[in-house]
Structure formats: C-alpha cells, structure tokens
Design a protein around this motif. Structure first.
Motif, PDB file in Angstrom:
ATOM      1  N   GLY A   1     -15.046  -2.158  -8.758  1.00 13.39           N
ATOM      2  CA  GLY A   1     -14.207  -1.341  -7.886  1.00 13.39           C
ATOM      3  C   GLY A   1     -14.162  -1.932  -6.497  1.00 13.39           C
ATOM      4  O   GLY A   1     -15.164  -2.460  -6.000  1.00 13.39           O
TER       5      GLY A   1
ATOM      6  N   THR B   1       0.799  -1.224   0.000  1.00 11.84           N
ATOM      7  CA  THR B   1       0.000   0.000   0.000  1.00 11.84           C
ATOM      8  C   THR B   1       0.832   1.274   0.000  1.00 11.84           C
ATOM      9  O   THR B   1       0.275   2.369  -0.026  1.00 11.84           O
TER      10      THR B   1
ATOM     11  N   LEU C   1      -7.343   5.914   0.503  1.00 11.13           N
ATOM     12  CA  LEU C   1      -8.034   4.694   0.098  1.00 11.13           C
ATOM     13  C   LEU C   1      -7.080   3.818  -0.705  1.00 11.13           C
ATOM     14  O   LEU C   1      -6.299   4.323  -1.522  1.00 11.13           O
TER      15      LEU C   1
ATOM     16  N   TRP D   1     -12.342  -0.658  -2.764  1.00  8.95           N
ATOM     17  CA  TRP D   1     -11.520   0.323  -2.058  1.00  8.95           C
ATOM     18  C   TRP D   1     -11.664   0.123  -0.563  1.00  8.95           C
ATOM     19  O   TRP D   1     -12.774  -0.055  -0.062  1.00  8.95           O
TER      20      TRP D   1
ATOM     21  N   GLY E   1      -6.900   0.143  -3.030  1.00 10.64           N
ATOM     22  CA  GLY E   1      -7.710  -0.865  -3.709  1.00 10.64           C
ATOM     23  C   GLY E   1      -7.403  -0.913  -5.183  1.00 10.64           C
ATOM     24  O   GLY E   1      -6.257  -0.730  -5.595  1.00 10.64           O
ATOM     25  N   HIS E   2      -8.443  -1.121  -5.976  1.00 14.37           N
ATOM     26  CA  HIS E   2      -8.240  -1.176  -7.423  1.00 14.37           C
ATOM     27  C   HIS E   2      -9.583  -1.035  -8.121  1.00 14.37           C
ATOM     28  O   HIS E   2     -10.609  -1.493  -7.614  1.00 14.37           O
TER      29      HIS E   2
ATOM     30  N   ASP F   1     -10.512   1.544   3.396  1.00 13.94           N
ATOM     31  CA  ASP F   1     -10.024   2.612   4.261  1.00 13.94           C
ATOM     32  C   ASP F   1      -9.357   1.923   5.442  1.00 13.94           C
ATOM     33  O   ASP F   1     -10.027   1.474   6.376  1.00 13.94           O
TER      34      ASP F   1
ATOM     35  N   GLN G   1      -3.884   0.346  -6.245  1.00 14.00           N
ATOM     36  CA  GLN G   1      -3.938   1.796  -6.389  1.00 14.00           C
ATOM     37  C   GLN G   1      -4.064   2.419  -5.007  1.00 14.00           C
ATOM     38  O   GLN G   1      -4.644   1.825  -4.089  1.00 14.00           O
TER      39      GLN G   1
ATOM     40  N   SER H   1      -3.275  10.687  -6.575  1.00 10.20           N
ATOM     41  CA  SER H   1      -3.510   9.322  -6.999  1.00 10.20           C
ATOM     42  C   SER H   1      -2.177   8.673  -7.310  1.00 10.20           C
ATOM     43  O   SER H   1      -1.306   9.290  -7.928  1.00 10.20           O
TER      44      SER H   1
ATOM     45  N   THR I   1     -17.932   3.885  -4.772  1.00 11.56           N
ATOM     46  CA  THR I   1     -17.336   3.220  -3.613  1.00 11.56           C
ATOM     47  C   THR I   1     -16.868   4.225  -2.576  1.00 11.56           C
ATOM     48  O   THR I   1     -17.125   4.062  -1.377  1.00 11.56           O
ATOM     49  N   ALA I   2     -16.180   5.283  -3.009  1.00 12.34           N
ATOM     50  CA  ALA I   2     -15.713   6.299  -2.065  1.00 12.34           C
ATOM     51  C   ALA I   2     -16.893   6.988  -1.379  1.00 12.34           C
ATOM     52  O   ALA I   2     -16.833   7.308  -0.189  1.00 12.34           O
TER      53      ALA I   2
END
Length: 441
Positions: A294, A252, A281, A296, A283-284, A298, A272, A265, A320-321
């Motif tokens: 998606g 990460t 965040l 993600w 994830g991918h 936290d 990612q 980013s 997702t965010a």
C-alpha cells in the motif's frame, strides 16, 4: 531531513508491530514520508537488513507507473484521453473504449484476463490472451469496474507506440529518472519470498511468481521501501520532470466512483482516491499471490505512508492511513506564513455577486487562482485558473472545465449570470427582470 520525535516513532513502531503479529505476516516493512523523503521506517518479522532495500512485489501499485507512461504520451501530443483504443492498439474487442476510460476503470473491460488466472500462471502475449466480446462486461463509461485487463491493454499500447517493451519504457522514462533503481519487473538482489500463511496453523507455503508478459503493467513490478518512498514524493509534487505537476494533479481528480465501498472511495487516472475522516488520500493498494502493498499520500499535509508485506492475506489495509493519522496528530504540518500577494484581477471585481437572489463571493486565492462559492450558505463552488483572452477555466466542483468571463456588471459562467445586486435590471439576466422590481406583494 528532520527525524520524527521519539514518541511519534514509538507509536508508529507499536502500531506496525501489532499489525505484523495480529495479521501473521512473515515480514512487513512500513515507512512514512515527509519533507521529500523517508523519515521513519521499520521492518518486522523475517526481514533482511537494511529493510528499506528489500524488494517486495507491488501488485497494482504498478498501475500508477503504467498510467504515468500513458500520460507522458498524452503530454507529448501522441495520445488524447478521448482517443478510442483502436486508434493506437487495433484489433481488440475494447477498441471503441477510450484511453481515459481504461485509465479510470470506466471501460467496462473484464476484471481479469481470460484463461488461467494470470496472477498465478505464466504470462502470454496479447494475441495469446484471445480476448473476445465476452471480455467486454459493461457498457463504456456506465460504472466503475476495476480491470486488470484494461491496464494490460494500456501497457501494450505504450509498448507499441514506443517500439519497446513496457518494462523498458517504464524503466527508461519513469523509474530511472525518479531514481527508483531498485524497482524491477522481476525480483533482483535482496527480495522477499512470497508466502501464503495457513488460516488455521502457523505454517507457510511458497506462492508462485512468473513473468506476466502482457499483463505485467497491471501488477508486475517489485520495489523497495526506499523506491516506493520516491514514488510517494512524485505524487506529492516532486515530479523530477517525468510529468508536470499539473498532470500529476490531474491524475488525482476522482473519475470513477466505487459504489461498493462503505466510504468515499474513487479512482482517478492510475491512482485510487479516497476520503477518510475529512482527509483525502491518494495512492494505490496492491496484491499478488504472496504479497500485499500500500502507498497513500496526503497531498494537503505533504506526507505519505507505505507498507510492504510478503503474505497473500492478513494485512490490515488501514495501516497506512493509521500511520498518517498518527503523524498528523503528533506532529502536524506547520503551514507557511500568510503573506500579501497581488490579486489576479482588479479588486473591484472581487467580493459579493448574486446568482438570482442567492449570494456568492468571488475571492482571489493563493497560486494566482480565483474561487467562486456560496456566501454565508452552501452553494456550488469552484476554483478557476487563468484561461485565454482574459477568461478563467474551472478546476473543480460543479464548474470544472467551464469558462468564466468577468466584467464590471456581470459574471458569465456556463450561461449563469452573476450580478452585483440580486436580479440587477442593468445586467443581461436570462429571461429578463420583472419590471415591477422588488416589492411587497
């Protein structure tokens, strides 16, 4: 595990329903992970129930699984991230690029493999790709350049080192140990049909699906919401012994920065990493013809959100965010109570130190770590973990990887000397200290 409040669930359902309708997505499954599992999910559109057991194509989320297979080799001592690809997969034009560069999309490899676009065409072997110098488009480590080709090569490296197919390695070493039994290289059982929606009319068309063969590690996998939730808990630290938590944290850490992004980013090792409204965040995202996905997480809040859709375009990639933000606002994590713990070094070594005239403070922080940072003003800061022979190794920030040595009169860090008083003449200050000392000119 505790369910969400009805009001939180209603907010998330409303957001998901709007995303499906406004994006004209034939079917959409969304979910939220907390406390080690899926605590909320919804299926909208033409979704077979139970919606959490319907397979969708993951696209580039497959790269995270590929990275895990590579890092298992690294943790076993069979591969080093600084190894050139040629050492383990000879005969490609990218042989002088390192394993770590390819994992972080810093290898300068072409974004797509040569020939007919691999996402809509039957796959071929590495030899069938006929890679050439034309597929090396940038110098090594010069800039972030997303490369499906690079991950195809990494998967082939894993397959040859394990003497098995990449799909079998992924299944035996990652998916089954994590309990992801409904994640497969091709659709199996209940699975959504990949669709394209006409831009000007409410009609659809089937998208093709093929075995990508050597490019499979870049985007081949299909999974359910239940299985994707398990991958989320892996990224949150429940690794099931597949990797150590320290290696997952290493994944990460941002390596390549995507300068084309409007926000912060970046890319780590197979994941990612992005900073959005003060929240990091990990994830991918994923896309293949007929599918968008998606995942993600936290890591600070211990939560994750996922989305699976069977459409080539139209999905709100901020969904997702937004779901994570809904959860954070409505039901924030209640942190563990503070409790006293033993300092990892003698107390007299903690407190204020000075780099020249600039004040810093050395503190003990949870997890047996130290933190060195500016005191009362911005400054370079890093966390440190115990190293060999009483030294400390930087984990992040400016001093990542550097060695900190402590004694009662000075901190020695990457040739910087921190002293108990500004320019202490009794300490080994580089360049010495003015004999006149502090004075009024």
């Amino acid at each position: 595990m505790p369910e969400l409040l009805a009001s939180t669930a209603a907010t998330m359902l409303a957001r998901t329903a709007r995303a499906q309708r406004d994006g004209r997505i034939p079917s959409l499954v969304a979910g939220v992970v907390r406390d080690g599992g899926l605590v909320w999910s919804a299926g909208r559109g033409d979704v077979t129930e139970p919606h959490t057991d319907v397979q969708y194509r993951l696209g580039s989320i497959s790269k995270t699984v590929t990275a895990i297979t590579v890092l298992r080799l690294r943790d076993e001592g069979l591969v080093d991230l600084d190894d050139q690809l040629d050492l383990h997969l000879p005969g490609t034009p990218l042989g002088d690029r390192t394993v770590g560069q390819l994992l972080a999309h810093l290898g300068g490899a072409t974004s797509e493999s040569p020939g007919s676009w691999w996402e809509r065409s039957p796959g071929t072997t590495l030899e069938g790709l006929r890679l050439s110098e034309a597929d090396v488009v940038l110098p090594a480590a010069r800039r972030f350049h997303y490369s499906n080709t690079g991950f195809g090569l990494l998967g082939e490296m894993v397959a040859r080192m394990r003497r098995s197919s990449w799909a079998d390695v992924a299944r035996n070493e990652v998916l089954e140990p994590l309990g992801m039994k409904r994640t497969t290289p091709r659709p199996s059982g209940s699975a959504a049909q990949g669709l394209a929606v006409h831009p000007w009319a409410d009609v659809v068309q089937h998208e093709p699906e093929h075995d990508a063969v050597v490019m499979a590690p870049a985007g081949q996998l299909w999974a359910t919401a239940d299985d994707l939730a398990r991958l989320a808990t892996f990224l949150l630290g429940d690794t099931g012994g597949v990797l150590s938590p320290a290696t997952v944290e290493e994944m990460t850490v941002p390596a390549g920065i995507d300068s084309a992004s409007a926000g912060w980013s970046s890319y780590g090792l197979g994941v990612q990493v992005q900073r959005e409204k003060g929240v990091t965040l990990v994830g991918h995202g994923g896309s293949m013809p007929g599918f968008l996905a998606g995942l993600w997480v936290d890591r600070e809040e211990g939560t994750a959100a996922l989305v699976l859709a069977n459409a080539t375009s139209g999905l709100d990639h901020g969904l997702t965010a937004a779901l994570l933000a809904d959860l954070r606002a409505a039901e924030p994590r209640i942190v563990d109570a503070w409790r006293p713990s033993a300092a990892p070094v003698p107390l007299e070594l903690l407190g204020p130190w000075y780099w020249g005239p600039t004040p810093y403070v050395l503190r003990a922080i949870p997890g047996g770590l130290l933190h060195l940072g500016g005191l009362g003003r911005p400054g370079r800061s890093s966390r440190f973990r115990p190293g060999p022979d009483g030294t400390w190794i930087g984990l992040d920030g400016y001093f990542a990887g550097e060695t900190l040595r402590l004694d009662a009169t000075a901190l020695n860090l990457a040739t910087f000397i921190f002293t108990r008083t500004p320019y202490d003449p009794a300490a080994p200050v580089p360049g010495g200290v003015d004999d006149a000392g502090w004075h009024v000119p």
